[in-house]
Write a protein that holds these residues in place. Sequence first.
Motif, PDB file in Angstrom:
ATOM      1  N   LEU A  22       4.926   0.158  -4.112  1.00 22.21           N
ATOM      2  CA  LEU A  22       4.538   1.529  -3.821  1.00 22.21           C
ATOM      3  C   LEU A  22       5.027   2.424  -4.943  1.00 22.21           C
ATOM      4  O   LEU A  22       6.176   2.342  -5.356  1.00 22.21           O
ATOM      5  N   TRP A  24       6.129   6.005  -5.943  1.00 21.52           N
ATOM      6  CA  TRP A  24       6.580   7.235  -5.294  1.00 21.52           C
ATOM      7  C   TRP A  24       7.020   8.207  -6.380  1.00 21.52           C
ATOM      8  O   TRP A  24       8.035   8.042  -7.018  1.00 21.52           O
ATOM      9  N   SER A  96       3.312  -0.596   5.045  1.00 25.06           N
ATOM     10  CA  SER A  96       2.439  -0.021   4.021  1.00 25.06           C
ATOM     11  C   SER A  96       1.383   0.876   4.660  1.00 25.06           C
ATOM     12  O   SER A  96       1.138   1.999   4.207  1.00 25.06           O
ATOM     13  N   TYR A  97       0.765   0.366   5.726  1.00 24.80           N
ATOM     14  CA  TYR A  97      -0.256   1.149   6.420  1.00 24.80           C
ATOM     15  C   TYR A  97       0.334   2.435   6.982  1.00 24.80           C
ATOM     16  O   TYR A  97      -0.249   3.523   6.845  1.00 24.80           O
ATOM     17  N   LYS A 100       1.042   5.109   4.236  1.00 23.21           N
ATOM     18  CA  LYS A 100      -0.190   5.686   3.689  1.00 23.21           C
ATOM     19  C   LYS A 100      -0.947   6.485   4.741  1.00 23.21           C
ATOM     20  O   LYS A 100      -1.581   7.497   4.427  1.00 23.21           O
ATOM     21  N   ASN A 101      -0.882   6.032   5.983  1.00 19.55           N
ATOM     22  CA  ASN A 101      -1.540   6.769   7.059  1.00 19.55           C
ATOM     23  C   ASN A 101      -0.841   8.108   7.290  1.00 19.55           C
ATOM     24  O   ASN A 101      -1.486   9.145   7.457  1.00 19.55           O
ATOM     25  N   ASP A 105      -3.176   8.951   2.944  1.00 22.72           N
ATOM     26  CA  ASP A 105      -3.462   8.385   1.633  1.00 22.72           C
ATOM     27  C   ASP A 105      -4.062   6.988   1.754  1.00 22.72           C
ATOM     28  O   ASP A 105      -3.917   6.167   0.848  1.00 22.72           O
ATOM     29  N   LEU A 106      -4.716   6.700   2.876  1.00 21.51           N
ATOM     30  CA  LEU A 106      -5.405   5.423   3.028  1.00 21.51           C
ATOM     31  C   LEU A 106      -6.556   5.346   2.021  1.00 21.51           C
ATOM     32  O   LEU A 106      -7.067   6.380   1.574  1.00 21.51           O
ATOM     33  N   TRP A 135      -9.533  11.098   5.333  1.00 23.69           N
ATOM     34  CA  TRP A 135      -8.734  10.527   6.415  1.00 23.69           C
ATOM     35  C   TRP A 135      -9.264  10.947   7.786  1.00 23.69           C
ATOM     36  O   TRP A 135      -9.381  10.121   8.693  1.00 23.69           O
TER      37      TRP A 135
END
Length: 234
Positions: A22, A24, A96-97, A100-101, A105-106, A135
């Motif tokens: 990731l 950041w 991870s999901y 991002k969710n 940022d999916l 989103w």
Amino acid sequence: MDSKSYKMKFIDEVMSFDEFNLYWKKILISGGLRAWRKKCSELIWKNEMLNSSKVEDLFYYNYKDEFDWNKTLQFISNRNIYTSWEIEKDDVWERSYKIKNFLKDLPTYEVLYKRDVNKIETDQCIRCKNGVEDWDHLWICETNELTIKEVLELSISKFEESLLKEEKHEKIKFLQNINFSFLKILYEKSEVLLGKEKYWELIRGVYNRKFNTLSKIKMRKKLLTSFGVFVSMR
């Protein structure tokens, strides 16, 4: 014929295919288990997440202190489920999901188009062809098999089924008693996300303090937290 030469630079740590990578704020958080768990628990990491411009909508109108940020961060880091250093691959991808969710940022067509991902020529939804696939659109696209409310109600049944398999009858009875109150809170207008209901908060992984009012018993509060996680991941 004109020709151009380009300089290329490979970053070794990125090229190594790890469990979870990731970026950041231009800093690579690698998938090393211990490094990732450390980042999850560091106050600096949490502050960077909560101060990200991508979650400004969760703070702008939050003058009533609607959200339980401790539980929200537990959701995102999976600390409500896993406590040891041994983490399964599914858990890593789930983290991870969730991140991002939470940041919206999916990999939607809007995000991919802005990043100029190869062969992505439009930000429009390729399913309904009726607007930008951001989103929010993922949840309300007219081609979805189920509406958000249908998904939420189905999630309640599935959570009860999972408890039934474990023969946790007392917990099932408690959930059946608070189901109506739980849904009632979800269908209320959000005090923060203007023009939306509270279920928009939950599907993003944000835990509203109102859920804490459904029980004062510690064991049941933990069950409510697990229930919220289950519903938000559907």
